[in-house]
Design a protein around this motif. Structure first.
Motif, PDB file in Angstrom:
ATOM      1  N   TRP A 148      38.507 -52.220   0.379  1.00  0.00           N
ATOM      2  CA  TRP A 148      37.556 -51.860   1.680  1.00  0.00           C
ATOM      3  C   TRP A 148      37.047 -51.364   1.366  1.00  0.00           C
ATOM      4  CZ3 TRP A 148      37.646 -52.869   6.962  1.00  0.00           C
ATOM      5  CH2 TRP A 148      38.680 -53.626   7.722  1.00  0.00           C
ATOM      6  N   ARG A 150      34.439 -47.706   0.697  1.00  0.00           N
ATOM      7  CA  ARG A 150      34.950 -46.510   1.097  1.00  0.00           C
ATOM      8  C   ARG A 150      34.148 -45.865   0.292  1.00  0.00           C
ATOM      9  NH1 ARG A 150      40.182 -48.042   1.136  1.00  0.00           N
ATOM     10  NH2 ARG A 150      41.427 -47.894   3.268  1.00  0.00           N
ATOM     11  N   SER A 168      35.961 -52.581  10.281  1.00  0.00           N
ATOM     12  CA  SER A 168      36.289 -51.285   9.933  1.00  0.00           C
ATOM     13  C   SER A 168      37.639 -51.208  10.427  1.00  0.00           C
ATOM     14  CB  SER A 168      35.188 -50.510  10.824  1.00  0.00           C
ATOM     15  OG  SER A 168      35.394 -50.380  12.487  1.00  0.00           O
ATOM     16  N   GLU A 169      38.310 -50.356   9.492  1.00  0.00           N
ATOM     17  CA  GLU A 169      39.559 -50.213   8.998  1.00  0.00           C
ATOM     18  C   GLU A 169      39.824 -49.780  10.377  1.00  0.00           C
ATOM     19  OE1 GLU A 169      42.159 -47.745   5.763  1.00  0.00           O
ATOM     20  OE2 GLU A 169      40.041 -46.794   6.173  1.00  0.00           O
ATOM     21  N   ASN A 187      33.753 -42.819   5.261  1.00  0.00           N
ATOM     22  CA  ASN A 187      34.873 -42.756   4.415  1.00  0.00           C
ATOM     23  C   ASN A 187      36.688 -43.568   4.605  1.00  0.00           C
ATOM     24  OD1 ASN A 187      35.143 -39.506   2.591  1.00  0.00           O
ATOM     25  ND2 ASN A 187      34.009 -39.393   4.866  1.00  0.00           N
ATOM     26  N   MET A 188      35.933 -44.405   6.242  1.00  0.00           N
ATOM     27  CA  MET A 188      36.584 -45.283   7.132  1.00  0.00           C
ATOM     28  C   MET A 188      36.264 -46.711   6.240  1.00  0.00           C
ATOM     29  SD  MET A 188      36.457 -45.987  10.740  1.00  0.00           S
ATOM     30  CE  MET A 188      34.658 -46.691  11.189  1.00  0.00           C
ATOM     31  N   GLY A 189      37.245 -47.426   6.201  1.00  0.00           N
ATOM     32  CA  GLY A 189      36.927 -48.921   4.899  1.00  0.00           C
ATOM     33  C   GLY A 189      36.406 -49.609   6.126  1.00  0.00           C
TER      34      GLY A 189
END
Length: 208
Positions: A148, A150, A168-169, A187-189
């Motif tokens: 991912w 980030r 998205s994560e 900050n979210m993958g």
């Protein structure tokens, strides 16, 4: 002692020194009251009706001829729809820095990667609060990424042409077409792949 190089690296140090050196001017309540009244577009007569204070009393307060009692302060605050502390707080001054940077078509700074072909915009400005760039999405499969993506901040993405899948994560994948956009926590993958025959072109804006 902080030298010039350190101030260049940490601009907040320079700002702090400037603030420390500024002298705090004493607040003139009468002037502040007049500023609030004028901001509301009120004449002395209209302010008198709202506050219940005589027009002559308001005039004397604004001209620093008398100091209002606490009861008068309450009437002023209620009549002018402000809190009492706002009568003592100097108005915020917005200073324009005059910063501007124009990037002509095709004149952005290229930054190719294995999955994207980025074009960085507004590269002449330093210490930006936003980082704008255009990207061609080369990746075609989820597996094209080793992990991912980030990073700090928040991000806005607008599809300029083509079609992508936005992964998205914490959400299901979503297909975005020309004109579609998404705002998300960086900050979210996250990652993108192109679905269209040609590489999709997107506008990205990253804010710290």
């Amino acid at each position: 002692m902080t030298d010039k190089n350190e101030q260049d690296i940490y601009p907040s140090m320079s700002v702090a020194k400037e603030l420390e050196s500024e002298k705090i001017k004493p607040l003139k309540l009468g002037k502040r009251l007049k500023e609030i009244r004028m901001a509301h577009g009120l004449t002395l007569e209209e302010a008198s009706k709202r506050t219940g204070l005589a027009r002559s009393t308001l005039s004397k307060i604004e001209n620093e001829q008398i100091s209002p009692t606490f009861q008068a302060m309450q009437k002023l605050a209620n009549g002018l729809s402000v809190d009492i502390p706002q009568l003592f707080a100097p108005p915020k001054q917005i200073k324009a820095t005059g910063r501007r940077d124009i990037t002509r078509t095709g004149e952005g700074k290229p930054h190719p990667t294995s999955t994207y072909e980025h074009e960085l915009l507004a590269t002449q400005l330093t210490h930006k609060k936003m980082m704008p760039f255009k990207s061609r999405v080369r990746a075609r499969f989820f597996e094209d990424y080793s992990d991912w993506i980030r990073h700090d901040g928040e991000e806005f993405l607008l599809v300029l042409s083509g079609q992508i899948t936005f992964y998205s994560e914490f959400y299901e994948p979503v297909v975005l077409s020309e004109g579609d956009s998404v705002y998300y926590d960086a900050n979210m993958g996250h990652m993108l792949i192109s679905l269209s025959e040609d590489d999709a072109l997107i506008l990205w804006v990253t804010a710290s």
